[in-house]
Design a protein around this motif. Structure first.
Motif, PDB file in Angstrom:
ATOM      1  N   ALA A 176      -1.485   6.924  36.167  1.00  0.00           N
ATOM      2  CA  ALA A 176      -2.096   6.447  37.020  1.00  0.00           C
ATOM      3  C   ALA A 176      -3.933   6.495  37.365  1.00  0.00           C
ATOM      4  N   ALA A 177      -4.484   5.495  37.678  1.00  0.00           N
ATOM      5  CA  ALA A 177      -6.580   6.136  37.759  1.00  0.00           C
ATOM      6  C   ALA A 177      -6.579   6.921  36.611  1.00  0.00           C
ATOM      7  N   LEU A 178      -6.107   7.162  35.500  1.00  0.00           N
ATOM      8  CA  LEU A 178      -7.145   7.539  34.776  1.00  0.00           C
ATOM      9  C   LEU A 178      -7.701   7.156  34.017  1.00  0.00           C
ATOM     10  N   SER A 179      -8.395   7.512  33.067  1.00  0.00           N
ATOM     11  CA  SER A 179      -9.740   7.054  32.472  1.00  0.00           C
ATOM     12  C   SER A 179      -9.327   7.371  31.317  1.00  0.00           C
ATOM     13  N   VAL A 180      -9.385   5.790  30.282  1.00  0.00           N
ATOM     14  CA  VAL A 180      -9.349   5.730  28.967  1.00  0.00           C
ATOM     15  C   VAL A 180      -8.860   6.126  27.898  1.00  0.00           C
ATOM     16  N   ALA A 181      -9.596   7.522  27.939  1.00  0.00           N
ATOM     17  CA  ALA A 181      -9.448   8.944  27.409  1.00  0.00           C
ATOM     18  C   ALA A 181      -8.517   9.725  27.978  1.00  0.00           C
ATOM     19  N   GLN A 182      -8.524   9.424  29.546  1.00  0.00           N
ATOM     20  CA  GLN A 182      -7.843  10.864  29.636  1.00  0.00           C
ATOM     21  C   GLN A 182      -6.282  10.174  29.787  1.00  0.00           C
ATOM     22  N   THR A 183      -5.994   8.918  29.418  1.00  0.00           N
ATOM     23  CA  THR A 183      -4.662   8.185  29.235  1.00  0.00           C
ATOM     24  C   THR A 183      -4.571   8.492  28.583  1.00  0.00           C
ATOM     25  N   ALA A 184      -4.969   8.037  27.230  1.00  0.00           N
ATOM     26  CA  ALA A 184      -4.634   8.376  25.747  1.00  0.00           C
ATOM     27  C   ALA A 184      -4.092   9.862  25.826  1.00  0.00           C
ATOM     28  N   GLU A 185      -5.017  10.871  26.346  1.00  0.00           N
ATOM     29  CA  GLU A 185      -4.214  12.087  26.349  1.00  0.00           C
ATOM     30  C   GLU A 185      -3.173  12.602  26.192  1.00  0.00           C
ATOM     31  N   VAL A 186      -2.817  11.847  28.094  1.00  0.00           N
ATOM     32  CA  VAL A 186      -1.384  12.264  28.764  1.00  0.00           C
ATOM     33  C   VAL A 186      -0.264  11.192  27.787  1.00  0.00           C
ATOM     34  N   LEU A 187      -1.162  10.389  26.889  1.00  0.00           N
ATOM     35  CA  LEU A 187       0.149   9.686  26.761  1.00  0.00           C
ATOM     36  C   LEU A 187       0.905  10.173  24.886  1.00  0.00           C
ATOM     37  N   VAL A 188      -0.455  10.952  24.494  1.00  0.00           N
ATOM     38  CA  VAL A 188       0.020  12.072  23.402  1.00  0.00           C
ATOM     39  C   VAL A 188       1.270  13.442  24.581  1.00  0.00           C
ATOM     40  N   HIS A 189       1.068  13.850  24.820  1.00  0.00           N
ATOM     41  CA  HIS A 189       2.069  14.609  25.928  1.00  0.00           C
ATOM     42  C   HIS A 189       3.338  14.115  26.159  1.00  0.00           C
ATOM     43  N   ILE A 190       3.149  12.415  26.609  1.00  0.00           N
ATOM     44  CA  ILE A 190       4.549  12.340  26.859  1.00  0.00           C
ATOM     45  C   ILE A 190       4.931  12.593  25.372  1.00  0.00           C
ATOM     46  N   GLU A 191       4.457  11.730  24.067  1.00  0.00           N
ATOM     47  CA  GLU A 191       5.476  11.829  22.635  1.00  0.00           C
ATOM     48  C   GLU A 191       5.470  13.176  22.286  1.00  0.00           C
TER      49      GLU A 191
END
Length: 259
Positions: A176-191
């Motif tokens: 929530a409230a993250l930029s596209v690039a920040q979101t992509a990084e967080v999704l990598v961490h979830i994986e």
């Protein structure tokens, strides 16, 4: 397939919760296995956060039961959840801007040497290892949190869940409230959490994010289960239909479990 691989890491059965006259959850079932990201989706008030708070020990169910690794458990407090290997990241993150990354990771759980003195060197080594496991781009474990972006702060919050070797991680709207690039990084961490063998419960309103990382999508509607879907093969329209009520739970096909 062995019995051990068939047993869910987390199993919730018949979970119900009432707040006064409001039925927040009614007979909800949920399974989460090792190496699996399960997304909880639904409109506001569907019961997602209520269910997650039961796993985290913030709320207790009125009816139903919870098992971890096939054993019945009671989770009356957050401390009890942590002792059972459950780590949670809520939307407020609960981080301290005036502390560095290492201090945030170990806040309240500082490592000490044989004399009882805080062991900063060992904590920094462990912090570097955890961030490396998550392939984090945070420049240093000594940088103050106030110097980090929103995405990097979310990374710190996710990294903190790995302190104490958890088995289950609950993430409440992590992008929530993250930029596209920040979101992509967080999704990598979830994986990365999934690759480490954890079971992940992901709450999100963002279907793009959900379909990018989830193995299975569980839809809640008005506090009831309204479908279980394979995130890789189910179309957006069908999931949206379950969220809005156009698709009923008895018409949704349960996905095959990821082993």
């Amino acid at each position: 397939m062995t019995d051990a691989t068939r047993v869910p890491l987390l199993s919730m059965r018949g979970i119900s919760k009432r707040f006064g006259a409001v039925e927040a959850l009614v007979g909800v079932d949920l399974d989460v296995h090792r190496h699996e990201v399960v997304a909880l989706v639904g409109d506001n008030g569907a019961g997602k956060s209520t269910l997650a708070k039961m796993v985290a020990g913030v709320l207790s169910p009125d009816t139903g039961f919870i098992e971890i690794d096939g054993a019945p458990v009671s989770i009356p407090t957050p401390a009890a959840a942590r002792a059972l290997g459950v780590a949670t990241v809520f939307q407020d993150l609960a981080l301290c801007d005036n502390l560095d990354v290492t201090s945030n990771l170990f806040l309240g759980r500082e490592l000490r040497d044989a004399r009882g003195v805080r062991d900063d060197e060992r904590m920094e080594e462990e912090a570097r290892r955890i961030l490396r496991d998550l392939t984090s781009r945070i420049p240093s474990v000594r940088v103050p949190l106030s110097n980090l972006s929103k995405g990097q702060r979310q990374t710190v919050a996710i990294a903190r869940t790995l302190i104490g070797d958890p088995r289950i991680v609950v993430l409440d709207e992590p992008t929530a409230a993250l930029s596209v690039a920040q979101t992509a990084e967080v999704l990598v961490h979830i994986e990365g959490l999934r690759d480490l063998g954890l079971g992940v419960v992901l709450i999100s309103h963002n279907m793009t994010d959900v379909r990018a990382v989830a193995d299975r999508i569980e839809v809640l509607r008005h506090g009831r289960s309204n479908g279980s879907f394979d995130a890789r093969t189910t179309g957006y329209e069908k999931i949206l239909g379950a969220i809005t009520g156009a698709v009923r739970a008895d018409t949704a096909q349960p996905p095959a479990r990821v082993s």
